[in-house]
Design a protein around this motif. Structure first.
Motif, PDB file in Angstrom:
ATOM      1  N   ASP A   1       0.855  -1.179   0.000  1.00 18.22           N
ATOM      2  CA  ASP A   1       0.000   0.000   0.000  1.00 18.22           C
ATOM      3  C   ASP A   1       0.893   1.232   0.000  1.00 18.22           C
ATOM      4  N   ARG A   2       0.872   1.986  -1.087  1.00 23.47           N
ATOM      5  CA  ARG A   2       1.757   3.134  -1.264  1.00 23.47           C
ATOM      6  C   ARG A   2       1.025   4.461  -1.079  1.00 23.47           C
ATOM      7  N   ARG A   3      -0.117   4.427  -0.489  1.00 22.21           N
ATOM      8  CA  ARG A   3      -0.861   5.664  -0.268  1.00 22.21           C
ATOM      9  C   ARG A   3      -0.074   6.586   0.645  1.00 22.21           C
TER      10      ARG A   3
ATOM     11  N   GLU B   1     -14.657   5.830   8.824  1.00 21.84           N
ATOM     12  CA  GLU B   1     -15.362   4.649   8.321  1.00 21.84           C
ATOM     13  C   GLU B   1     -15.158   4.488   6.818  1.00 21.84           C
ATOM     14  N   ARG B   2     -15.213   5.594   6.095  1.00 24.74           N
ATOM     15  CA  ARG B   2     -15.080   5.546   4.639  1.00 24.74           C
ATOM     16  C   ARG B   2     -13.644   5.305   4.169  1.00 24.74           C
ATOM     17  N   THR B   3     -12.671   5.805   4.931  1.00 23.35           N
ATOM     18  CA  THR B   3     -11.287   5.835   4.451  1.00 23.35           C
ATOM     19  C   THR B   3     -10.332   4.916   5.199  1.00 23.35           C
ATOM     20  N   GLY B   4     -10.678   4.554   6.413  1.00 26.66           N
ATOM     21  CA  GLY B   4      -9.764   3.773   7.236  1.00 26.66           C
ATOM     22  C   GLY B   4      -8.773   4.629   8.008  1.00 26.66           C
TER      23      GLY B   4
ATOM     24  N   PRO C   1      -8.556   8.708  -0.327  1.00 23.77           N
ATOM     25  CA  PRO C   1      -8.903   7.424  -0.921  1.00 23.77           C
ATOM     26  C   PRO C   1      -9.860   6.640  -0.034  1.00 23.77           C
ATOM     27  N   LEU C   2     -10.821   6.002  -0.670  1.00 21.74           N
ATOM     28  CA  LEU C   2     -11.780   5.192   0.085  1.00 21.74           C
ATOM     29  C   LEU C   2     -11.127   3.898   0.532  1.00 21.74           C
TER      30      LEU C   2
END
Length: 181
Positions: A4-6, A30-33, A173-174
């Protein structure tokens, strides 16, 4: 997550008491973590006692609290963990302290009519912040300035729509499997 490179992101949902910071921040999480934290939980007992007694906090009482919040975000940043923090962040100088923590803190300013906020505070149960302190918070509120990264959202929208708008406007990001609600 492996691979995961976010980029690590830090969002502060700000505004006066009763604006819906916690609800919207939880919706963003909740939507994004993004890892959620409630800034109120970082207040020392003396601050809580003052507010419970209807005495507004002064800057002297806020500085250590704000530095602790910046440190919490910095620690998460070092771990590679993105965060969303529900925090009043009423003054530019308070937001400056939060920005001394991790790089690139972004803000979601929940703003709206005093009457709506007062009504929410009057109906809220189990919180130490009395509605009588709303006036003092509104008096020191400094809106986001053009050089402060973030968005302003109208609290007249439902919390779910506010969280979705914050995610969209900040380009967060979701989370995998998180759809539109």
């Amino acid at each position: 997550m492996t691979g995961d490179r976010r980029p690590v992101r830090h969002v502060v949902v700000m505004g006066v008491s009763g604006a819906g910071k916690t609800t919207v921040a939880l919706g963003i999480s909740e939507r994004t973590g993004l890892r959620f934290a409630e800034a109120d939980e970082f207040h020392p007992p003396a601050n809580v006692a003052r507010m419970r007694g209807g005495i507004p906090l002064d800057d002297e009482a806020r500085w250590p609290w704000l530095r602790e919040l910046a440190g919490w975000m910095t620690d998460r940043h070092a771990e590679g963990v993105s965060t969303v923090l529900a925090c009043s962040a009423l003054k530019r100088s308070y937001r400056d302290v939060l920005r001394q923590g991790p790089p690139d803190v972004e803000f979601v300013h929940l703003h709206g009519q005093a009457e709506l906020i007062r009504d929410r505070l009057d109906r809220r149960a189990g919180h130490y912040m009395p509605a009588s302190l709303l006036g003092s918070q509104r008096a020191i509120l400094e809106h986001l300035e053009p050089d402060e990264p973030g968005v302003v959202l109208d609290i007249g929208l439902p919390p779910d729509e506010l969280a979705a708008a914050a995610v969209a406007r900040l380009g967060l990001p979701l989370r995998t499997g998180a759809g539109q609600h």
